[in-house]
Design an enzyme around this catalytic site. Structure first.
Site, mmCIF file in Angstrom:
data_model
loop_
_atom_site.group_PDB
_atom_site.id
_atom_site.type_symbol
_atom_site.label_atom_id
_atom_site.label_comp_id
_atom_site.label_asym_id
_atom_site.label_seq_id
_atom_site.Cartn_x
_atom_site.Cartn_y
_atom_site.Cartn_z
ATOM 1 N N SER A 124 0.838 -1.208 0.000
ATOM 2 C CA SER A 124 0.000 0.000 0.000
ATOM 3 C C SER A 124 0.868 1.251 0.000
ATOM 4 O O SER A 124 1.967 1.267 0.566
ATOM 5 C CB SER A 124 -0.861 -0.004 1.266
ATOM 6 O OG SER A 124 -1.446 1.258 1.468
ATOM 7 N N TYR A 149 -1.964 -1.288 10.750
ATOM 8 C CA TYR A 149 -2.243 -1.867 9.426
ATOM 9 C C TYR A 149 -1.095 -1.537 8.462
ATOM 10 O O TYR A 149 -0.546 -2.410 7.789
ATOM 11 C CB TYR A 149 -3.577 -1.324 8.878
ATOM 12 C CG TYR A 149 -3.672 -1.354 7.377
ATOM 13 C CD1 TYR A 149 -3.927 -2.534 6.694
ATOM 14 C CD2 TYR A 149 -3.456 -0.192 6.624
ATOM 15 C CE1 TYR A 149 -3.980 -2.557 5.306
ATOM 16 C CE2 TYR A 149 -3.505 -0.203 5.246
ATOM 17 C CZ TYR A 149 -3.769 -1.391 4.590
ATOM 18 O OH TYR A 149 -3.793 -1.410 3.223
ATOM 19 N N LYS A 153 2.046 -3.891 6.446
ATOM 20 C CA LYS A 153 2.436 -3.852 5.026
ATOM 21 C C LYS A 153 3.947 -3.625 4.905
ATOM 22 O O LYS A 153 4.634 -4.286 4.127
ATOM 23 C CB LYS A 153 1.674 -2.744 4.285
ATOM 24 C CG LYS A 153 0.179 -2.973 4.161
ATOM 25 C CD LYS A 153 -0.134 -4.159 3.275
ATOM 26 C CE LYS A 153 -1.616 -4.420 3.112
ATOM 27 N NZ LYS A 153 -1.918 -5.725 2.513
#
Ligand code: UD1
Length: 336
Positions: A124, A149, A153
């Protein structure tokens, strides 16, 4: 080539599966349906006329994943599976770290055991953090994220880099997505968030169907074109095409590459809302709300590397994204 899609029943996974099947790849999906529905897999077959072998498993479980690799001759993996809600990740960080990292570690161990050495990872743009100037370029220093989150990644990118350094046979492509929106033009698959959506377009779609009364626009006093936040929106089918191109790249190159998948252009929240209203002829009532904690004013991609290495660039416009989103939402007001 037979491709395993972990999380392949999800929003981006299902669209990628359609593009793979349309281009002659075989596909196997592993999905535990924690945030997706089996109906999506039926619809992949309906759109493409092709079958997909489905394993309803949690890939953190090594026994089940090993069985899959024993039964299927997998050539490459696209790894989508993972929890993805930013807010929830701040409330339940351990759940996010445990699930997203465990899934990846188990997957890489089993891939190694079965000599599968091509992986495309769903990363991302959030890995660019809050201090990099825009547009984001892959060569920029990556120093940290703003939420668990995002950290998962970034950590998975690092795990893949270290694994590729230690294993000269591995090829890994880390795709840094900008803001995927829209739906398949057939209107049969699309984004189906559970509960009240957090992201802009799913929220707009719910307001347009009358299921939510009003959109809140988070801030109109940023230093941007009209004061509202600016993002690089990308049609999910363009994103899916990017995965096919990345897989073809991984097939012919060793080592690890991080690549942005974005349009290279920013659009403000107001531009998005006005475009949705114009192309679909549906009003979207909104009110200006305070800024949302953790939001950046503006970011978009430098999309040159994807063009050079993958021969990929976006084809769909913001109008297409808004039209296809409404086609999906109006035909499936309750999702799948
Ligand atoms: C968010 C995540 C990102 C994740 C992506 C998934 C953060 C900080 N980033 O990106 O890590 O990969 O979702 O698509 O959460 N907006 C409103 N009203 C709303 C919802 C959003 O005005 O009800 C605005 C936001 O302030 C922002 C823009 O719309 O300016 C896009 O927001 P959103 O769709 O949530 O995506 P991001 O925050 O960019």
């Amino acid at each position: 080539m037979k491709v395993l899609l972990t999380g392949g029943a999800g929003y981006i996974g299902s669209h990628t599966c359609v593009e793979l099947l349309n281009q002659g790849f075989e596909a196997v999906i592993a999905d535990d349906f924690s945030n997706s529905k089996p109906e999506a897999v039926k619809r992949i077959t309906e759109i493409t006329g092709k079958n997909v072998d489905l394993y309803p498993i949690d890939i953190c479980g090594k026994v089940a994943l090993t069985k899959l690799f024993e039964e299927q001759k997998i050539d490459a993996v696209i790894h989508f599976a993972g929890f993805k809600a930013v807010g929830e990740s701040c409330q339940k960080p351990l759940m996010y770290y445990r699930n997203n990292l465990d899934a990846t570690l188990t997957l890489l161990e089993v891939m190694k055991e079965f000599n599968v050495n091509k992986i495309v990872f769903s990363s991302s743009a959030t890995v660019y953090g809050e201090n990099n100037p825009i547009p984001y370029v892959e060569t920029m220093p990556i120093t940290g994220c703003t939420n668990p989150y995002g950290w998962t990644k970034l950590m998975i990118e690092q795990i893949l880099k270290d694994t590729a350094n230690a294993d000269p046979d591995l090829s890994a492509v880390l795709l840094r997505y900008f803001n995927p929106i829209g739906a398949h033009p057939s209107g049969r698959i699309g984004e189906d968030p559970s509960g009240i959506p957090n992201n802009l377009l799913p929220y707009v779609a719910k307001v347009a169907t009358g299921k939510l009364p009003k959109l809140g626009i988070f801030g109109d006093d940023y230093d941007t074109v009209d004061g509202t936040g600016v993002r690089d929106y990308i049609h999910v089918v363009d994103l899916a095409r990017g995965h096919v191109a990345a897989l073809q790249y991984a097939d012919t190159h060793k080592g690890v590459e991080a690549i942005n998948l974005g349009s290279g252009k920013g659009h403000s929240v107001l531009e998005v809302v006005n475009t949705f209203t114009r192309v679909n002829n549906i009003p979207v009532p909104y009110e200006i709300k305070p800024r949302r904690a953790g939001d950046l004013p503006e970011f978009y991609a430098n999309a040159e590397k994807a063009k050079e290495l993958l021969g990929w660039e976006v084809e769909y416009t913001l109008e297409d994204m808004c039209r296809d989103l409404w086609n999906w939402q109006s035909n499936n007001p309750d999702g799948y």
